[in-house]
Design a protein around this motif. Structure first.
Motif, short mmCIF file in Angstrom:
data_model
loop_
_atom_site.label_atom_id
_atom_site.label_comp_id
_atom_site.label_asym_id
_atom_site.label_seq_id
_atom_site.Cartn_x
_atom_site.Cartn_y
_atom_site.Cartn_z
N VAL A 67 -0.06 -6.93 -3.92
CA VAL A 67 -1.47 -6.77 -3.54
C VAL A 67 -2.22 -6.02 -4.64
CG1 VAL A 67 -3.06 -5.73 -1.90
CG2 VAL A 67 -1.00 -6.85 -1.08
N PHE A 68 -1.61 -4.94 -5.14
CA PHE A 68 -2.22 -4.19 -6.23
C PHE A 68 -2.36 -5.07 -7.48
CE2 PHE A 68 0.21 -0.71 -3.97
CZ PHE A 68 -0.90 -0.23 -3.30
N TYR A 69 -1.32 -5.83 -7.74
CA TYR A 69 -1.33 -6.75 -8.88
C TYR A 69 -2.50 -7.73 -8.75
CZ TYR A 69 0.37 -10.57 -11.88
OH TYR A 69 0.48 -11.57 -12.82
N GLY A 70 -2.67 -8.31 -7.57
CA GLY A 70 -3.75 -9.26 -7.34
C GLY A 70 -5.12 -8.62 -7.43
N LEU A 71 -5.26 -7.40 -6.89
CA LEU A 71 -6.55 -6.71 -6.96
C LEU A 71 -6.92 -6.38 -8.41
CD1 LEU A 71 -6.22 -4.29 -3.90
CD2 LEU A 71 -7.72 -6.28 -4.10
N GLY A 72 -5.93 -5.99 -9.20
CA GLY A 72 -6.19 -5.74 -10.61
C GLY A 72 -6.61 -7.00 -11.35
N ALA A 73 -5.95 -8.11 -11.02
CA ALA A 73 -6.30 -9.39 -11.64
C ALA A 73 -7.71 -9.81 -11.25
CB ALA A 73 -5.29 -10.45 -11.22
N TYR A 74 -8.05 -9.67 -9.97
CA TYR A 74 -9.38 -10.07 -9.52
C TYR A 74 -10.45 -9.10 -10.01
CZ TYR A 74 -8.60 -14.22 -6.77
OH TYR A 74 -8.33 -15.52 -6.39
N GLY A 75 -10.09 -7.84 -10.21
CA GLY A 75 -11.04 -6.90 -10.79
C GLY A 75 -11.49 -7.36 -12.17
N VAL A 76 -10.53 -7.78 -12.99
CA VAL A 76 -10.84 -8.30 -14.32
C VAL A 76 -11.59 -9.62 -14.22
CG1 VAL A 76 -9.81 -9.26 -16.42
CG2 VAL A 76 -8.94 -7.13 -15.47
N GLY A 77 -11.14 -10.51 -13.33
CA GLY A 77 -11.77 -11.83 -13.20
C GLY A 77 -13.22 -11.74 -12.76
N ILE A 78 -13.48 -10.95 -11.73
CA ILE A 78 -14.85 -10.82 -11.21
C ILE A 78 -15.76 -10.17 -12.25
CG2 ILE A 78 -16.27 -9.64 -9.49
CD1 ILE A 78 -13.94 -10.04 -7.51
N ALA A 79 -15.26 -9.11 -12.88
CA ALA A 79 -16.09 -8.40 -13.87
C ALA A 79 -16.44 -9.30 -15.05
CB ALA A 79 -15.37 -7.14 -14.35
N MET A 80 -15.47 -10.05 -15.55
CA MET A 80 -15.71 -10.85 -16.76
C MET A 80 -16.43 -12.16 -16.47
SD MET A 80 -12.19 -10.25 -18.95
CE MET A 80 -12.93 -10.94 -20.43
N VAL A 81 -16.11 -12.79 -15.35
CA VAL A 81 -16.69 -14.10 -15.05
C VAL A 81 -18.02 -13.98 -14.31
CG1 VAL A 81 -16.33 -16.29 -13.84
CG2 VAL A 81 -14.42 -15.18 -15.02
N GLN A 82 -18.04 -13.19 -13.26
CA GLN A 82 -19.24 -13.11 -12.42
C GLN A 82 -20.28 -12.15 -12.95
OE1 GLN A 82 -19.06 -15.53 -10.67
NE2 GLN A 82 -17.69 -15.50 -8.92
N TRP A 83 -19.83 -11.05 -13.56
CA TRP A 83 -20.78 -10.03 -14.01
C TRP A 83 -20.93 -9.96 -15.52
CZ3 TRP A 83 -18.04 -6.01 -10.40
CH2 TRP A 83 -18.36 -6.30 -9.07
#
Length: 315
Positions: free
Chosen positions: A60-76
């Motif tokens: 879960v932590f692994y996935g949250l870290g991955a999505y943190g990078v994904g959301i920040a770079m792609v969406q923001w």
């Protein structure tokens, strides 16, 4: 023997750091995967090896870290470093919000509860538009494997130094006391709830950072791969194989089992999974406390060490 340990570690570390200069592209890519698995194993080692709580939810932590990078770079449209920070914040928040109720459970109840967390989080993320829902996110490509390799190696060094600090700090002694006898630790004045939650969060930080690096490296992210339950099994097996509750055991276990898995996959693809499973079962039966324990006791007890383990842990 102890005098040779530090120079040997330094030599291995230098050889690993220089791998991008002499290694092939395949070796570097294999190195990235192996180093990230070693980071995950070290992260699990904090909560599972030193605290004695066999978490199956670190993915879960692994996935949250991955999505943190994904959301920040792609969406923001924010830099990679900001995404890594955002992923760590998500992981720490998750550890504190769910760690307090979940860490009240013990043994197999705790293991089952944490195993369900990955499935729940995957279902939640699949319905969040910001995270791309079921479609996932495509990150901007960065064709620079040496960069990801060095980042992974630095992260592993930081995780290992943290484990080293644990073995010499009051906080680490408190975690070991919880592992050995939680009721006794309470009597000794250890705030077990706070210690367990902090250990859970600390494990989450390294898992989240590993997830962030991996997401940017492969440039694609979806709920199924980000919150992959089998990743929990891999990190636990590698930590247990090398020696849980030790400084270098999870790293050694990760390197050896990753190499075996890669060799079997390339040589006998059709039955690689079967052979890998057999290796794990045999290892758990013969040396349930890992390679680190074998190295400590085999010279004194010889082959009786394995015979004793078979008698104690026979099925």
């Amino acid at each position: 023997m102890k005098r040779l340990r530090l120079p040997l570690i330094l030599v291995v570390l230098v050889a690993l750091a220089l791998l991008p200069l002499y290694g092939t592209d395949t070796m570097i890519q294999f190195g990235i995967s192996t180093l990230l698995l070693a980071v995950l194993a070290q992260g699990w080692n904090i909560i599972g090896g030193y605290t004695g709580y066999p978490s199956f939810g670190n993915s879960v932590f692994y996935g949250l870290g991955a999505y943190g990078v994904g959301i920040a770079m792609v969406q923001w449209q924010l830099p990679f470093a900001v995404g890594m920070t955002f992923g760590v914040v998500l992981a720490v928040a998750f550890a504190f919000l769910l760690g307090i109720p979940v860490l009240r459970l013990k043994g197999h109840y705790f293991a089952i509860a944490t195993l369900a967390l990955a499935q729940i989080m995957a279902a939640i993320v699949s319905n969040v538009p910001l995270a791309g829902e079921n479609i996932g996110l495509v990150l901007p490509p960065l064709n620079n494997d040496p960069f990801f390799y060095e980042m992974s190696l630095i992260l592993l060094v930081l995780a290992t130094l943290t484990i080293w600090w644990l073995t010499r700090s009051r906080f680490g002694f408190g975690l070991i006391a919880i592992r050995e006898n939680e009721e006794g630790a309470v009597v000794m004045g250890v705030d077990t709830t706070r210690y367990k939650v902090l250990a859970f969060a600390l494990a989450g930080i390294f898992s989240a950072l590993a997830g962030g690096i991996h997401a940017y490296w492969i440039t694609f992210l979806d709920p199924e791969s980000a919150f992959d339950i089998t990743l929990n099994v891999k990190m636990i097996i590698m930590a247990v194989f090398g020696g849980p509750g030790t400084l270098l055991g999870p790293i050694v276990g990760s390197f050896i089992l990753s190499a075996i898995s890669e060799l079997l996959s390339s040589e006998v693809t059709s039955i690689a999974g079967l052979f890998f499973g057999v290796v794990i079962v045999v290892a758990v039966v013969l040396m349930p406390r890992g390679l680190a324990d074998v190295m400590r006791r085999f010279r004194r007890t010889g082959w009786h060490y394995f015979i004793e383990n078979i008698r104690m842990h026979r099925i």
